[in-house]
Design a protein around this motif. Sequence first.
Motif, PDB file in Angstrom:
ATOM      1  N   GLU A 179       0.801  -1.218   0.000  1.00 53.63           N
ATOM      2  CA  GLU A 179       0.000   0.000   0.000  1.00 53.63           C
ATOM      3  C   GLU A 179       0.838   1.274   0.000  1.00 53.63           C
ATOM      4  OE1 GLU A 179      -3.951   1.204   2.226  1.00 53.63           O
ATOM      5  OE2 GLU A 179      -2.227   1.787   3.457  1.00 53.63           O
ATOM      6  N   ARG A 180       1.957   1.247   0.741  1.00 54.41           N
ATOM      7  CA  ARG A 180       2.747   2.471   0.902  1.00 54.41           C
ATOM      8  C   ARG A 180       4.190   2.104   1.225  1.00 54.41           C
ATOM      9  NH1 ARG A 180       1.266   7.860   2.713  1.00 54.41           N
ATOM     10  NH2 ARG A 180      -0.876   7.114   2.955  1.00 54.41           N
ATOM     11  N   LEU A 181       5.122   2.974   0.831  1.00 53.78           N
ATOM     12  CA  LEU A 181       6.524   2.832   1.208  1.00 53.78           C
ATOM     13  C   LEU A 181       6.922   3.965   2.142  1.00 53.78           C
ATOM     14  CD1 LEU A 181       8.254   1.853  -2.170  1.00 53.78           C
ATOM     15  CD2 LEU A 181       7.266   0.358  -0.420  1.00 53.78           C
ATOM     16  N   LEU A 182       7.723   3.634   3.145  1.00 51.24           N
ATOM     17  CA  LEU A 182       8.322   4.640   4.013  1.00 51.24           C
ATOM     18  C   LEU A 182       9.768   4.834   3.582  1.00 51.24           C
ATOM     19  CD1 LEU A 182       5.968   3.346   5.938  1.00 51.24           C
ATOM     20  CD2 LEU A 182       7.160   4.658   7.690  1.00 51.24           C
ATOM     21  N   ILE A 183      10.103   6.045   3.209  1.00 49.83           N
ATOM     22  CA  ILE A 183      11.454   6.370   2.755  1.00 49.83           C
ATOM     23  C   ILE A 183      12.217   6.958   3.934  1.00 49.83           C
ATOM     24  CG2 ILE A 183      12.822   7.667   1.107  1.00 49.83           C
ATOM     25  CD1 ILE A 183      10.992   5.518  -0.149  1.00 49.83           C
ATOM     26  N   GLU A 184      13.328   6.319   4.292  1.00 51.54           N
ATOM     27  CA  GLU A 184      14.094   6.745   5.457  1.00 51.54           C
ATOM     28  C   GLU A 184      15.579   6.511   5.208  1.00 51.54           C
ATOM     29  OE1 GLU A 184      12.444   4.350   8.577  1.00 51.54           O
ATOM     30  OE2 GLU A 184      13.694   2.643   8.101  1.00 51.54           O
ATOM     31  N   PRO A 185      16.457   7.092   6.035  1.00 50.25           N
ATOM     32  CA  PRO A 185      17.900   6.898   5.827  1.00 50.25           C
ATOM     33  C   PRO A 185      18.348   5.493   6.197  1.00 50.25           C
ATOM     34  CG  PRO A 185      17.515   8.196   7.797  1.00 50.25           C
ATOM     35  CD  PRO A 185      16.181   8.023   7.142  1.00 50.25           C
ATOM     36  N   LYS A 186      19.398   5.040   5.545  1.00 41.45           N
ATOM     37  CA  LYS A 186      19.977   3.755   5.925  1.00 41.45           C
ATOM     38  C   LYS A 186      20.547   3.859   7.340  1.00 41.45           C
ATOM     39  CE  LYS A 186      20.993   1.716   1.434  1.00 41.45           C
ATOM     40  NZ  LYS A 186      21.996   1.061   0.578  1.00 41.45           N
ATOM     41  N   PRO A 187      20.422   2.795   8.137  1.00 39.01           N
ATOM     42  CA  PRO A 187      20.910   2.857   9.521  1.00 39.01           C
ATOM     43  C   PRO A 187      22.429   2.876   9.579  1.00 39.01           C
ATOM     44  CG  PRO A 187      20.193   0.629   8.984  1.00 39.01           C
ATOM     45  CD  PRO A 187      19.812   1.491   7.818  1.00 39.01           C
ATOM     46  N   PRO A 188      22.999   3.348  10.698  1.00 36.24           N
ATOM     47  CA  PRO A 188      24.452   3.288  10.871  1.00 36.24           C
ATOM     48  C   PRO A 188      24.947   1.841  10.787  1.00 36.24           C
ATOM     49  CG  PRO A 188      23.427   4.623  12.582  1.00 36.24           C
ATOM     50  CD  PRO A 188      22.314   3.941  11.845  1.00 36.24           C
ATOM     51  N   VAL A 189      26.211   1.685  10.461  1.00 31.81           N
ATOM     52  CA  VAL A 189      26.786   0.349  10.253  1.00 31.81           C
ATOM     53  C   VAL A 189      26.574  -0.559  11.454  1.00 31.81           C
ATOM     54  CG1 VAL A 189      28.921  -0.926   9.842  1.00 31.81           C
ATOM     55  CG2 VAL A 189      28.503   1.210   8.612  1.00 31.81           C
TER      56      VAL A 189
END
Length: 213
Positions: A123-133
């Motif tokens: 239904e939907r995508l959440l766009i967010e930053p990649k997590p720290p290593v």
Amino acid sequence: MDGVQTGVKICGLTEEAGLEACVEYGADWIGFVFFERSPRYISALQAKALASRITGSIRKVGLFVRPDDTVLERVLDQVDLDILQLYTTPERAVQIQAKFGRPVWSSIPVASQADLPRLCTVERLLIEPKPPVHATRPGGNAQQLNWDLLHGWQPGYSWMLAGGLNPENVSQAVAITGAPAVDVSSGVESAPGIKSPDAIARFIHNARSPAVS
């Protein structure tokens, strides 16, 4: 987006004061985190008690990380979630959406424009930053996405902006990215897992107010 009110999701609710602020100030979605490594983790029974206090049209979102069917069934037996938000593969997300008959949102970590998905099968995508290593969880790390990556981006599907948002920056984030909806967790907290009603009020107001240039 002209004339359309920005949708607001407040995630990681664990206590009554935060939930009541979401109701009072008009959040569109509230999120319960069913991932034990998170400081915002909540049991199905706790979520059921909080969910019983929701009034109006607010929809309940359950956040899961790579869940198996047993986990989902156990939570859904207690809490009538409206939406399942998942960190999992696209194939598994589609499978879960079909099996459990509820809309699925998939979280998509990005670091560059090349990471922005062209297609959406849920239904939907959440766009967010990649997590720290060395992060111990895939989201909720209070990192801010480079919003310029999304400037002028107009996918043909529903999406939401997440990551590092707070009452002070959300208006600018919406102005730069054109996000139709935003998701916040730690950015409206007074302590890990404890929401600030005042911050929730300001976040919702500012998300729906144009940025001052």
